[in-house]
Design a protein around this motif. Structure first.
Motif, short mmCIF file in Angstrom:
data_model
loop_
_atom_site.label_atom_id
_atom_site.label_comp_id
_atom_site.label_asym_id
_atom_site.label_seq_id
_atom_site.Cartn_x
_atom_site.Cartn_y
_atom_site.Cartn_z
N GLN A 1 0.81 -1.22 0.00
CA GLN A 1 0.00 0.00 0.00
C GLN A 1 0.84 1.27 0.00
N SER A 2 2.16 1.13 0.09
CA SER A 2 3.06 2.30 0.17
C SER A 2 3.65 2.62 -1.20
N ARG A 3 3.85 3.93 -1.44
CA ARG A 3 4.52 4.37 -2.66
C ARG A 3 5.41 5.56 -2.30
N PRO A 4 6.55 5.30 -1.69
CA PRO A 4 7.38 6.38 -1.14
C PRO A 4 8.16 7.13 -2.21
N GLU A 5 8.42 8.42 -1.95
CA GLU A 5 9.27 9.22 -2.83
C GLU A 5 10.74 8.86 -2.65
N LYS A 6 11.10 8.51 -1.43
CA LYS A 6 12.46 8.03 -1.14
C LYS A 6 12.35 6.63 -0.54
N ALA A 7 13.46 5.93 -0.61
CA ALA A 7 13.44 4.54 -0.16
C ALA A 7 13.03 4.43 1.31
N ILE A 8 12.29 3.37 1.59
CA ILE A 8 11.93 3.03 2.97
C ILE A 8 12.80 1.84 3.38
N ALA A 9 13.43 1.97 4.53
CA ALA A 9 14.29 0.89 5.04
C ALA A 9 13.59 0.21 6.21
N ILE A 10 13.47 -1.10 6.13
CA ILE A 10 12.81 -1.90 7.17
C ILE A 10 13.87 -2.84 7.75
N GLY A 11 14.13 -2.71 9.02
CA GLY A 11 15.12 -3.56 9.67
C GLY A 11 14.46 -4.76 10.33
N ILE A 12 15.03 -5.94 10.09
CA ILE A 12 14.54 -7.19 10.73
C ILE A 12 15.60 -7.59 11.74
N ASN B 1 16.27 8.24 -10.62
CA ASN B 1 15.03 8.27 -9.84
C ASN B 1 13.82 8.45 -10.77
N LYS B 2 13.99 9.31 -11.78
CA LYS B 2 12.91 9.56 -12.74
C LYS B 2 12.58 8.30 -13.53
N GLU B 3 13.62 7.59 -13.97
CA GLU B 3 13.40 6.39 -14.77
C GLU B 3 12.80 5.26 -13.93
N ILE B 4 13.18 5.18 -12.66
CA ILE B 4 12.59 4.16 -11.77
C ILE B 4 11.11 4.43 -11.58
N LYS B 5 10.71 5.72 -11.48
CA LYS B 5 9.29 6.04 -11.38
C LYS B 5 8.55 5.60 -12.63
N ALA B 6 9.24 5.73 -13.78
CA ALA B 6 8.62 5.36 -15.04
C ALA B 6 8.35 3.86 -15.12
N ILE B 7 9.17 3.07 -14.45
CA ILE B 7 8.96 1.61 -14.47
C ILE B 7 7.62 1.26 -13.81
N ASP B 8 7.25 2.06 -12.79
CA ASP B 8 5.98 1.87 -12.08
C ASP B 8 5.89 0.49 -11.42
N ARG B 9 6.98 0.06 -10.85
CA ARG B 9 7.01 -1.19 -10.06
C ARG B 9 7.80 -0.93 -8.78
N LYS B 10 7.31 -1.53 -7.71
CA LYS B 10 8.07 -1.43 -6.47
C LYS B 10 9.35 -2.25 -6.61
N ILE B 11 10.44 -1.68 -6.12
CA ILE B 11 11.71 -2.41 -6.08
C ILE B 11 11.96 -2.78 -4.61
N ILE B 12 11.98 -4.07 -4.35
CA ILE B 12 12.20 -4.55 -2.97
C ILE B 12 13.56 -5.23 -2.93
N ILE B 13 14.46 -4.66 -2.14
CA ILE B 13 15.84 -5.16 -2.06
C ILE B 13 16.02 -5.83 -0.70
N TYR B 14 16.28 -7.12 -0.72
CA TYR B 14 16.51 -7.88 0.51
C TYR B 14 18.02 -7.97 0.76
N ILE B 15 18.44 -7.54 1.93
CA ILE B 15 19.85 -7.63 2.33
C ILE B 15 19.91 -8.46 3.59
N ASP B 16 20.44 -9.66 3.47
CA ASP B 16 20.50 -10.59 4.61
C ASP B 16 21.89 -10.57 5.23
#
Length: 837
Positions: free
Chosen positions: A161-172, A275-290
């Motif tokens: 449900q989120s569409r942030p202008e800047k990346a959101i970082a979620i820590g596990i 950043n402009k081109e990533i908006k154009a893709i119109d897909r969320k990019i979820i990066i998992y760093i383990d």
């Protein structure tokens, strides 16, 4: 797409390709080939080589599907030209008009086709369930055992449900092994239908901070290439810019020179364009760093910089797994100021992995073990790990808290219990495995120093059992330990740092061991006969593996349960294998015996082993432990094995001592220990023991070779102590040398006087020109004067050495033998080697 376009171009442009091929390859090279015997031989050699190569690979080689596809395309093209030879005419083999030299192409494709078919239809190995358990995460199919799914669903919904202008970082945040990767897997499952780009980035595969930057953006490029044609190029340029900021020396100079000659976009301009081109893709990019907590502090800083600044793109989510304490420690090492709140600036959300019921952990452990062991053992596993309505095994609490702990403990049990499955109490073995798993240094120390930490309680109808020793006296630190605490606790407290134990971890360790050997536990009488508290079973719990150069427990037990001749043969074999120390250690651990035969065989084995040559002496044994083992205090041995007949037991021991072998160092040392001990519970009385050791001394002197260590040792071994009460429980000891021993020594001196005299000439410390006569003379003769009388009564007519020594003796007599005197020996060879005693 990658193969289709070239194939279409090949078909459309086949005419120009034919002309170029003819011009470059066919006319100058292949047209020169002729059908000759030599060419035939070369063809068949290549064909046989390819066949042999195929046969060597047919069992385990995995062919490339892509390479095979290319081979098929080439083969189809070749077959076309082979059939329609209006473009090129192919040369057949001499004498074989249907086979062409170029048919090698068909053989290569055919053999690879067989390899690929075999790989596709080969039977996959069945999982037997008898190997080690792996530490893999849930992946795409494994069930959620820890109950994370509802929490993951909530998080996935918020992300979608989120569409942030800047990346959101979620820590596990979670400890190592707490299921962070499995949490990732569940999150990916929940968002599998969403329009997202999933990127798995593993920074611990990179070797430096710069490598982390490059590897990160290379990973993002690969993931976004199917969705945008220009974005990979922008990311590549952006990466070069970032790395140039970290460059040093000539690398940095070259980058700056290039920017002057060929002006480039600024870093901020590149960031905005990306950043402009990533908006154009119109897909969320979820990066998992383990496993952020696998990195060192500089690498952690670089990943945080990516998250916070350089890769903080629109509609992007970083989901990062780490152990918060580890990461904060790394941050503190770089910048101590306000480090505890640093992560709050980086992660907009921090998830602490939900707490889960310990029963889940125990259930998982039980299931893993039940899958490994036969059904006969399932009930025992279920009872001891999961528990019953009336009994819950609480010794897991605080110890086995993660699925990784479960996997490691399961593997340890499988490895170490196999040979002992019917020999130990399962729950007790698991307790010790938990200690070994968590604190291997404590485990090792407890085993190696078990004689210090444990004693045998013999209060319950003669049933021996180990219990923790309490502190006998209040000594040293920590001051708060009293005689109600155990020696083991004192040891752990004093050596916590060396044992890698934190202060708060000591109490649980003590409780775990107290659960096995504590005074408050069931006495040995009420414990299983397989319990670790029984001395005869204790060693089994720690000797579950036999390595090269180590003594096999099964082999040792088999040997001492056999007859003495077989045990003797086995001891000789152990000596040849240089296992003396292992055998000694194992003999020392024997405290109890099943029957008289086992007792006598073992004791005979100990004496035979201890008499084995060791340089100029014998290997020996621990005198105190051997004396305790053979002690007949309160007729302990006589009643158990000899129907109360002490004389019969003493006869067995006499037979043993009669078998003493030169140089008699073991037997004499053992007898000396007995004769100087205040305890007189040995079945053979002191006077008889003195005669035995005196006989050993006499026998050795009859084969006199030199005034060596063994001769002096045997003389001293003839001495004994008399214990005189001085009031209360205090005794005074006096060392006495029997007249018989002195007589043997004097007789030996008489026979070998010339060799004896140099031995008793000594020097004061740090003095080389003054000498005196060793004090041992007073022990042997009673006084220096008596020694003088002895010398006067000798027949010295043929001994120049005695005459020279007599002059030295007379000079010392003028000083009452109290001071060293200068003397120059010309006949006697004197060596300053320290005092003889």
């Amino acid at each position: 797409m990658s193969y289709g376009l070239p194939l279409i171009l090949l078909i459309v442009l086949h005419k120009p390709i034919e002309e170029v091929t003819s011009l470059l390859i066919v006319t100058p090279v292949l047209s020169k080939v002729a059908s000759t015997d030599i060419d035939n031989i070369i063809f068949w050699l290549i064909a046989v080589y390819l066949l042999l190569l195929f046969l060597s690979r047919i069992i385990s080689f995995v062919p490339s599907a892509k390479a095979f596809l290319i081979q098929v395309i080439i083969s189809l093209i070749y077959l076309y030209y082979r059939h329609y030879q209006d473009v090129w005419i192919l040369h057949p083999l001499k004498g074989h008009q249907d086979i062409y030299y170029t048919d090698i192409i068909i053989e290569i494709a055919f053999l690879n086709a067989i390899l690929l078919i075999r790989q596709l239809f080969a039977k996959k190995p069945l999982i037997a369930g008898k190997g080690f358990d792996d530490d893999s995460s849930l992946g795409k199919q494994k069930p959620d055992l820890l109950g994370y799914e509802p929490y993951v669903q909530s998080l996935a919904t918020r992300v979608e449900q989120s569409r942030p202008e800047k990346a959101i970082a979620i820590g596990i945040n979670g400890r190592w092994g707490s299921g962070k990767t499995s949490f990732f897997d569940l999150l990916k499952r929940k968002m599998v239908t969403s329009p997202i780009i999933v990127i798995d980035f593993n920074p611990w595969n990179s070797l430096s901070p710069n490598a982390i930057i490059k590897d990160f953006f290379d990973t993002v490029q690969r993931a976004t290439r199917p969705y945008h044609s220009q974005l990979p190029k922008l990311l590549d340029t952006y990466t070069d810019k970032l790395i140039s900021l970290h460059s040093e020396g000539w690398g940095k100079f070259a980058k700056e020179l290039k920017s002057v000659i060929l002006p480039e976009q600024s870093l901020n301009d590149l960031y905005d364009q990306i950043n402009k081109e990533i908006k154009a893709i119109d897909r969320k990019i979820i990066i998992y760093i383990d496993d952020l907590d696998r990195l060192d502090k500089e690498e952690i800083a670089e990943v945080i910089r990516l998250i916070r600044n350089t890769a903080s793109f629109s509609n992007t989510f970083f989901i990062v797994a780490y152990d918060r304490d580890y990461v904060l420690t790394a941050i503190k090492a770089m910048n101590a100021f306000n480090h505890n709140h640093f992560l709050e600036k980086i992660f907009q959300i921090e998830v602490n992995l939900p707490y889960f019921d310990p029963a889940i952990i125990q259930r998982k452990l039980a299931d893993l073990l039940k899958a490994y062991y036969s059904e006969d053992y399932h009930e025992n596993i279920e009872k001891e790990i999961v528990g019953t309505p009336s009994a819950y095994p609480n010794y897991f609490e605080g110890w086995i808290e993660t699925l990784r702990d479960v996997t490691r403990l399961s593997n340890g049990i499988k490895l170490n219990l196999d040979m002992l499955l019917t020999e130990v109490v399962f729950s007790e073995f698991v307790r010790l495995e938990i200690l070994r798993l968590k604190y291997p240094s404590v485990y090792e120390a407890f085993y190696r120093r078990s004689g210090t930490f444990l004693h045998i309680s013999d209060k319950h109808n003669g049933t021996d059992g180990y219990q923790l020793k309490t502190i006998s006296d209040k000594r040293g630190e920590p001051f708060y330990l009293t005689n109600e605490h155990s020696e083991f606790e004192l040891f752990v407290q004093q050596n916590a740092s060396r044992l890698s134990v934190e202060q708060h971890e000591i109490a649980p360790i003590i409780d775990l061991i107290d659960g096995l050997f504590g005074v408050s536990m069931l006495t040995a009488r009420f414990r299983s006969h397989l319990s670790v508290v029984h001395p005869s079973r204790f060693e089994l719990y720690f000797s579950y593996s036999v390595l090269e150069g180590k003594l096999s427990e099964a082999e040792f037990l088999k040997a001492i349960e056999s007859d003495f001749p077989q045990l003797k043969t086995q001891i000789d074999e152990w000596n040849r294998e240089k296992l003396n120390f292992e055998v000694l250690r194992r003999f020392l651990q024997i405290k109890t015996f099943k029957n008289r035969k086992r007792f006598e065989t073992t004791v005979e084995g100990i004496f035979y082993f201890a008499r084995q040559p060791d340089n100029d002496a014998q290997y020996g044994f621990e005198n105190r432990q051997l004396a305790d083992l053979l002690s007949d205090d309160k007729k302990r041995i006589s009643k158990q094995f000899y129907d109360g007949k002490s004389d019969e037991y003493a006869t067995f021991l006499r037979r043993l001592l009669d078998g003493a072998t030169s140089p008699y160092s073991f037997d004499s040392t053992f007898l000396e220990h007995l004769n100087k001990s205040s305890d007189d519970s040995f079945p053979i009385h002191k006077q008889e023991r003195l005669k035995i050791v005196q006989k050993l001394f006499y026998d050795y002197t009859q084969n006199f070779k030199a005034w060596d260590y063994n001769l002096w040792h045997l003389y001293h071994a003839c001495s004994y102590k008399e214990w005189t009460p001085t009031g209360g429980s205090v005794y005074r000891s006096d060392t006495i040398y029997p007249v018989e021993a002195n007589q043997i020594m004097i007789a030996t001196i008489t026979k070998h006087i010339d060799a004896f005299l140099p031995v008793i000439i000594d020097f004061p410390p740090f003095v080389n020109d003054h000498m005196y006569i060793s004090g041992i003379i007073k022990t042997i003769f009673g006084s220096y004067e008596a020694f003088g009388d002895f010398l006067n009564n000798l027949d010295t007519s043929s001994s120049v050495a005695v005459k020279e020594f007599d002059e030295f003796y007379r000079q010392l007599a003028t000083q009452n033998f109290e001071k060293a005197v200068p003397f120059e020996f010309t006949v006697i060879k004197v060596v300053n080697r320290g005092q003889v005693n």
